[in-house]
Design an enzyme around this catalytic site. Structure first.
Site, mmCIF file in Angstrom:
data_model
loop_
_atom_site.group_PDB
_atom_site.id
_atom_site.type_symbol
_atom_site.label_atom_id
_atom_site.label_comp_id
_atom_site.label_asym_id
_atom_site.label_seq_id
_atom_site.Cartn_x
_atom_site.Cartn_y
_atom_site.Cartn_z
ATOM 1 N NE ARG A 16 -2.309 -3.390 7.735
ATOM 2 C CZ ARG A 16 -2.786 -4.370 6.985
ATOM 3 N NH1 ARG A 16 -3.911 -4.973 7.325
ATOM 4 N NH2 ARG A 16 -2.146 -4.775 5.904
ATOM 5 C CG HIS A 62 -2.891 3.918 3.803
ATOM 6 N ND1 HIS A 62 -1.919 3.521 4.704
ATOM 7 C CD2 HIS A 62 -4.048 3.342 4.231
ATOM 8 C CE1 HIS A 62 -2.468 2.747 5.620
ATOM 9 N NE2 HIS A 62 -3.758 2.617 5.354
ATOM 10 C CE1 TYR A 106 -24.567 13.118 0.492
ATOM 11 C CE2 TYR A 106 -24.170 11.155 1.819
ATOM 12 C CZ TYR A 106 -24.797 11.786 0.754
ATOM 13 O OH TYR A 106 -25.656 11.066 -0.047
#
Length: 811
Positions: A16, A62, A106
């Protein structure tokens, strides 16, 4: 609980928070880039909603929070976070003011152009693959990363018990450094820093000083000071304002201005009348208007000290190595070495893949060429066969299954229209490629050249000028300015312990004294070398393996008179079987000065002094030695001097240094003196006509002899002969251990293997002929031997009680 926590910690470290040294990516970034590559979201394709990218990454590779994936995607697209963004973002992806990005429904994204170099050749079996979380597909363990992304874009992350903070760098500089290592595998940090000058932040700014950069590149840890770019601007009537056009990396502009305003309001910052942000699409512009009576430089210095107009970046170059199994703090050279090894593996695996494909195609073409030669018969066999056309073709023409199937799979029209010349040209081209691939796989040099060519092409395509300036800081005090200049004695033992202490420590005594203890020695250790030099002189250390290292006198640790000193391996990067055998001191490296070197086997070599003027940490080679030989003596000369060489058995030879031509650093040298069986050279000196030759033996005897006795009637001898007898070696005197050319104004230091040094005036030593045995210079205890001598400046000896003080009988 302990087991569970360790498993969790390792999961965070490996899976990670830390980047891989090979591609510079954490798993989430690697998965984002690969998922977009799978969806053909390349720079030449239309944008896609970021929500699609995030969903694909979550669903395929993931299984973590969608916000964490989107945050990682956003950072890859921010030109103020990444020096070379890997994702091309469309929409609001945040700002340097700390504005958050728009929601992923968006914004749109696709891979940036440079990302194609991160993923190039991934389909050619160049990297290892692992199953994803549900084993429904495979994901790459690492990306091919055809440029050194770990250095170029940097990385930061906090794991469990460790953190990484690697600054971004300029692509051109990093690739040039990589090519430097490819061209010169022995390149030192100084060589690399000629290419990589320092971090190159996307927000520009100014790095103050170079010491932190050098420390980070040498050790993996360092701290650099980043300062905003400012200028003074006049306005109104006799008014000054400070204009800020660049701010330090990772500083939030809005919070910076807010903090400055609060400090002005609280009277912690004085002299400021107004602060406003005039940043627009043409660039950053923060205006700080000053009061009429304010000193602009004082206000600016306070801003640097009290606000984030000046910040520090703590470099901690921690990354995963050994195939993601081990976190390590890496130096600049280590990162480049790991990257080069990875890229060589990429090229080998890609070449094997291309070779296999070329061989398969060539094999298939061989079958098509046979079909072309026998087109009518092939058609006849196919038409007359019921369901065994493949077997009939294989039996008739000796084809294998693949070749026969290729012929059957072709349409009749294509079979009839086969262009033999076209097939032959393709087959010939494939044969050439196969030969090239096989040659490439067998040549390490060719692989490195391919890597060099590909890196050069990437540099020329994507490289740019650095944007962060590095300024030399005036208040970075040169440590030499703080060191008082004084004459010191430097001693080195056979076990490799070195120290310096003032020459005044050793008071002059009368001939025949016992001396004072110069060094506390480990058992079985002996003092081997002693010399005198200033703390501001350069000390050149020549090793028995023919390498030379350079240090300033004050860089040698000072120790007390009886201390054993510091091990030489803590001062110089010498190997375990390497030892310092000769040292000289000097202030400069003029072009018209030379070094004359003498080896144990009588070889002599002369090189220009300026050719070894380098501060390379690893040292440089100054002579190539034959097997069994070692460098024992080095003298600085001016090109017009004579050289005197003395041997263990008392033979000497003197010749002009011009008899030895000037050579390059890697040359072997020429014969200086011819040796009889069992004899070897113990020392050499510059032969000065108005001086005497001082020789000292193992049992403490010595003598001075006029220099002209070592010359023939017509001048110096010629090099390469057996020479003349210089000392009458007997059982009483023992063999010769050292030779010096001295005058009446000198003192001499005589060292024995018990660590005792005696200092005496040269004028107190008797003058004898070459064939004499000399006089006793030093009284020795049973089993003790003289091992070295050194010349130093004369010091008036003590008189009265001082000469017989208890201290003079120590040891």
């Amino acid at each position: 609980m302990e087991k569970s926590y360790i498993e969790y910690a390792m999961s965070v470290i490996v899976g990670r928070a830390l980047p891989d040294v090979r591609d510079g990516l954490k798993p989430v970034h690697r998965r984002i880039l690969y998922a977009m590559y799978e969806d053909n979201l390349t720079h030449d394709r239309p944008f896609k909603k970021s929500a699609t990218c995030v969903g694909d990454v979550l669903g395929r590779y993931h299984p973590h929070g969608d916000q964490s994936v989107y945050d990682a995607l956003v950072r890859l697209a921010q030109d103020f976070s990444m020096r070379y963004p890997l994702v091309d973002g469309h929409g609001n992806f945040g700002s340097v003011d700390g504005d958050p990005p728009a929601a992923y429904r968006y914004t749109e994204a696709r891979l940036d152009k440079i990302s194609q170099e991160m993923l190039r050749d991934i389909d050619k079996e160049t990297v290892d693959w692992d199953p994803n979380f549900d084993e429904s597909r495979r994901e790459p363990r690492v990306l091919p990363s055809r440029f050194p992304n770990l250095l170029v874009n940097g990385s930061s992350g906090i794991a469990v018990g460790m953190a990484t903070n690697i600054p971004p760098h300029n692509l051109t500089e990093v690739i040039n450094a990589t090519i430097c290592v490819l061209d010169n595998p022995e390149a030192t940090l100084a060589d690399l820093m000629e290419h990589v000058h320092g971090p190159d932040f996307p927000t520009r700014g100014i790095i103050m000083g170079r010491s932190g950069i050098r420390a980070a590149y040498a050790t993996g840890r360092g701290r650099v000071i980043i300062r905003a770019r400012t200028e003074f601007e006049e306005f109104g009537k006799d008014r000054i304002r400070i204009i800020v056009t660049e701010i330090p990396y990772q500083v939030n502009k809005r919070m910076l201005i807010k903090n400055m305003a609060e400090q002005v309001e609280d009277k912690r910052l004085e002299g400021i009348s107004d602060i406003r942000d005039e940043t627009d699409r043409n660039g950053m512009r923060i205006v700080i208007e000053l009061k009429r009576d304010a000193n602009p430089q004082v206000v600016l210095n306070r801003l640097f000290a009290q606000t984030q107009l000046q910040t520090s970046f703590a470099i901690n170059m921690l990354a995963l190595v050994n195939n993601q199994s081990q976190p390590k703090i890496l130096s600049l050279r280590h990162i480049l070495d790991e990257y080069i090894a990875f890229q060589e593996e990429i090229i080998v695996r890609r070449t094997k893949y291309d070779l296999k494909k070329a061989q398969e195609r060539a094999h298939l073409l061989e079958g098509l060429l046979i079909a072309q030669d026998n087109i009518d018969e092939v058609i006849k066999i196919i038409r007359s066969s019921y369901d065994n056309a493949k077997e009939n073709l294989m039996n008739r023409f000796g084809l294998d299954d693949i070749q026969a199937q290729a012929i059957l799979d072709m349409r009749l029209k294509a079979l009839q229209g086969l262009d033999r010349e076209k097939l032959e040209n393709e087959y010939k081209e494939l044969e050439e490629r196969i030969a090239y691939y096989q040659e490439l796989l067998g040549s390490e040099t060719m692989i490195r050249q391919v890597l060099k060519d590909e890196l050069t092409a990437i540099r020329d395509k994507y490289g740019d000028e650095r944007v962060t300036e590095i300024q030399d800081v005036e208040d970075e005090i040169d440590i030499e300015d703080l060191i008082e200049e004084e004459e010191c004695v430097f001693t080195l033992t056979a076990a490799g312990y070195i120290k310096r202490l003032p020459a005044s420590t050793y008071r002059a005594q009368r001939r025949g004294g016992k001396g004072i203890t110069a060094q506390t020695l480990k058992e079985e250790d002996v003092v081997e070398t002693v010399f005198t030099a200033s703390t501001h002189d350069y000390i050149l250390f020549f090793t028995n393996k023919g390498r030379v290292h350079r240090k300033k006198g004050y860089q040698i640790p000072e120790a007390g008179r009886t201390a054993k000193g510091t091990n030489i391996v803590n001062v110089l990067p010498v190997e375990s079987d390497e030892k310092v055998t000769a040292m000289i001191h000097l202030r400069q490296f003029p072009e018209d000065r030379y070094l004359t070197m003498v080896t144990r086997n009588g070889t002599v070599k002369r090189i220009q002094l300026s050719s070894i003027n380098t501060a390379r940490k690893a040292g440089i080679r100054c002579i190539t030695l034959e097997e069994g030989d070692e460098l024992i003596c080095v003298r600085e000369t001016d090109g017009e001097q004579a050289l005197l060489i003395a041997t263990h058995d008392g033979m000497t030879i003197s010749f002009l240094e011009s008899d030895v031509r000037c050579m390059g650093r890697d040359a072997c040298g020429v014969m200086g003196i011819r040796l009889r069986d069992g004899d070897y050279v113990v020392g050499a000196a510059r032969a000065k006509y108005d001086h005497q030759v001082l020789m000292v033996t193992e049992r403490g005897y010595g003598k001075r002899t006029p220099m002209d006795e070592y010359f023939r009637a017509d001048g110096p001898q010629k090099r390469g002969g057996y020479g003349l007898k210089g000392y009458q070696v007997t059982e009483k005197t023992g063999p010769v251990v050292g030779v010096k050319v001295v005058s009446d104004e000198d003192d001499i230091l005589v060292i024995n293997d018990a660590g005792v040094i005696i200092r005496m005036a040269v004028k107190d030593i008797n003058v004898y002929s070459r064939s004499a045995q000399g006089v006793k210079l030093m009284n020795l205890d049973e089993g003790v031997k003289v091992i070295s001598i050194a010349r130093t400046d004369h010091e008036e000896e003590e008189t009265g009680e001082g000469a017989s003080a208890p201290e003079t009988t120590e040891g």
